[in-house]
Design an enzyme around this catalytic site. Structure first.
Site, PDB file in Angstrom:
ATOM      1  N   ASP A 268       0.977  -1.296  -0.061  1.00  0.00           N
ATOM      2  CA  ASP A 268      -0.034   0.000   0.118  1.00  0.00           C
ATOM      3  C   ASP A 268       0.830   1.180   0.123  1.00  0.00           C
ATOM      4  OD1 ASP A 268      -2.200   1.708   0.326  1.00  0.00           O
ATOM      5  OD2 ASP A 268      -3.189   0.135   1.243  1.00  0.00           O
ATOM      6  N   GLY A 293       4.351   1.367  -1.534  1.00  0.00           N
ATOM      7  CA  GLY A 293       4.508   1.742  -3.145  1.00  0.00           C
ATOM      8  C   GLY A 293       3.570   2.158  -3.776  1.00  0.00           C
ATOM      9  N   PHE A 295       0.693   1.209  -6.410  1.00  0.00           N
ATOM     10  CA  PHE A 295       0.383  -0.210  -7.104  1.00  0.00           C
ATOM     11  C   PHE A 295       0.283   0.160  -8.487  1.00  0.00           C
ATOM     12  CE2 PHE A 295      -4.035   0.204  -5.114  1.00  0.00           C
ATOM     13  CZ  PHE A 295      -4.587   0.966  -6.162  1.00  0.00           C
ATOM     14  N   ARG A 310     -11.669  -4.835  -2.809  1.00  0.00           N
ATOM     15  CA  ARG A 310     -12.320  -3.539  -2.909  1.00  0.00           C
ATOM     16  C   ARG A 310     -11.274  -2.614  -3.740  1.00  0.00           C
ATOM     17  NH1 ARG A 310     -17.087  -1.860  -1.333  1.00  0.00           N
ATOM     18  NH2 ARG A 310     -16.602   0.081  -0.318  1.00  0.00           N
ATOM     19  N   HIS A 313     -13.022  -2.070  -8.190  1.00  0.00           N
ATOM     20  CA  HIS A 313     -14.183  -1.307  -8.311  1.00  0.00           C
ATOM     21  C   HIS A 313     -13.780   0.106  -8.381  1.00  0.00           C
ATOM     22  CE1 HIS A 313     -15.775  -0.218  -4.272  1.00  0.00           C
ATOM     23  NE2 HIS A 313     -14.638  -0.201  -4.346  1.00  0.00           N
ATOM     24  N   ASP A 314     -12.681   0.601  -7.942  1.00  0.00           N
ATOM     25  CA  ASP A 314     -12.112   1.781  -8.064  1.00  0.00           C
ATOM     26  C   ASP A 314     -11.792   2.636  -9.302  1.00  0.00           C
ATOM     27  OD1 ASP A 314     -12.754   2.204  -5.084  1.00  0.00           O
ATOM     28  OD2 ASP A 314     -10.437   1.692  -4.656  1.00  0.00           O
TER      29      ASP A 314
END
Length: 408
Positions: A268, A293, A295, A310, A313-314
């Site tokens: 993350d 980091g 992603f 989750r 879906h972003d």
């Protein structure tokens, strides 16, 4: 003579149910912010309390407090019964409903209070919905937080999610502690024990913008589904797992507990990792590690299991293609991807939690919810097969999708 039933138009009642539903949430929100449930729990220790005990402790107006407790009982947040020891006809006792004691107390780890606070702010997102409906969704979240499109907005800290929504709500006090009592001309201001530094104390940091706040929101959506999420598929054959966008490590810690031979790495943002490491249980440090980091830009560690809860879906399909390509290339042959997202029915007619989440995403970002059929197609495009989908029943944000990278 046949009894005549007097009633309003049933079709108008259906409309009023939506309006009353909104008012019910406002009542819930007020009770949470005032710490009513915490005060009742403290006074009664799980047993019944009287109206006067709450009034005397917190300094509430007796008449308004009685009406407030009655409406809380009317919408089943409190239980109410006649006080047999009190001679007054209108004397009742109150206590928290069991589900309130589990999920709406500030002292409970699984508290859904962050969801309540976030839901207070979501109407701000719909103020701009007419524009979204006419012109389509834009990545407002990344742009308003200063994110760069080429990085998918992932160069931005999630701490600004709450700040962004806060700014759009036209209320500078939305995320502040409530001020109990106003200057009504009374000689004794109505103050709660919160204002007096009582047993419940101030509102927790979940009301303050920051990575910890955002992670509390994410964690409480995951926590109540944890047993289902980590056991939907047998993951015992895996040894190295990477949780993309895994935040605090809530899911990773549970996964490592259920499967003691699996080491989990949470990937993350660096600022998220910094907070997560401060909160990590000591006993899990040898089983769960963290890497900071971006992603979209940075390399992932090799593993035989990747988890994306989750995340997909972003984003739109173009950015999801980037993520899934990186995941596939970082998976060892025969490895698997576990996607945790709420799936729409193939005909897009339900379920309701997914439909509401989908329209909410349209107001916030370029992301959207997908049907099981669409997830199968998306994952197959990137080389995954043996794709299985299992429904997680209930009012939640998840179903479980498991896909294999065929050995090469």
């Amino acid at each position: 003579m046949e009894k005549v039933i007097l009633r309003s138009d049933p079709e108008s009642d259906m409309v009023m149910e939506f309006i009353y539903g909104h008012r019910k949430f406002l009542v819930l929100s007020a009770a949470v912010r005032l710490g009513i449930f915490d005060e009742i729990d403290s006074l009664g220790q799980g047993n019944w309390i009287s109206l006067m005990s709450l009034v005397e402790k917190c300094g509430y107006d007796q008449g308004v407090a009685e009406r407030f407790l009655n409406v809380l009982a009317g919408i089943t947040l409190l239980e109410r019964k006649k006080d047999e020891d009190e001679k007054k006809d209108a004397a009742y006792l109150y206590r928290n409903a069991p589900y309130v004691s589990r999920y709406l107390l500030r002292t409970k780890p699984a508290s859904l209070i962050p969801v309540v606070f976030f839901s207070e702010m979501t109407p701000a997102l719909f103020f701009n919905f007419p524009n979204v409906l006419m012109n389509g969704p834009t990545d407002k979240l990344s742009m308003m937080m200063g994110g760069r499109a080429e990085n998918g907005g992932h160069d931005v800290s999630p701490k600004d999610v709450f700040t962004m929504i806060h700014r759009g709500h036209n209320s500078s006090d939305l995320m502040k502690k409530p001020i109990a009592g106003t200057d009504t001309g009374k000689t004794k201001p109505a103050v709660t024990s919160l204002a007096r530094g009582g047993v419940t104390g101030p509102l927790p940091e979940m009301t303050t913008p920051g990575p910890a706040t955002f992670m509390k929101l994410m964690d409480c959506t995951v926590d109540r589904c944890i047993p289902a999420l980590v056991t939907a598929f047998d993951l015992s054959t895996h040894r190295k797992a990477v949780d993309i966008g895994g935040g605090s490590g809530c899911l990773a810690h549970h996964l490592a507990t259920v499967y003691p031979d699996v080491h989990v790495t949470v990937f993350d943002l660096p600022q998220v990792v910094e907070v997560s490491l401060q909160q990590q249980p000591e006993e899990m440090k040898s089983r769960v590690s963290f890497i900071g980091g971006n992603f979209f830009k940075d390399d992932y560690p090799m593993a035989d299991l990747f988890i994306m809860a989750r995340v997909l879906h972003d984003w739109d399909e173009e950015r999801d293609d980037v993520l899934l390509t990186k995941v596939f290339n970082s998976l060892t042959p025969g490895g698997a991807l576990l996607v945790l997202e709420k799936t729409l029915h193939d005909d897009k007619g339900g379920p309701l939690p997914a439909l509401l989440e989908d329209i909410g995403m349209a107001t916030l970002s370029i992301g959207h919810e997908r049907s099981g059929k669409e997830y199968r197609k998306l994952l197959a495009k990137h080389g995954f097969d043996q794709i299985e989908i299992k429904e997680i029943q209930g009012s939640n944000h998840f179903d479980a999708i498991y896909a294999i990278k065929t050995e090469q």
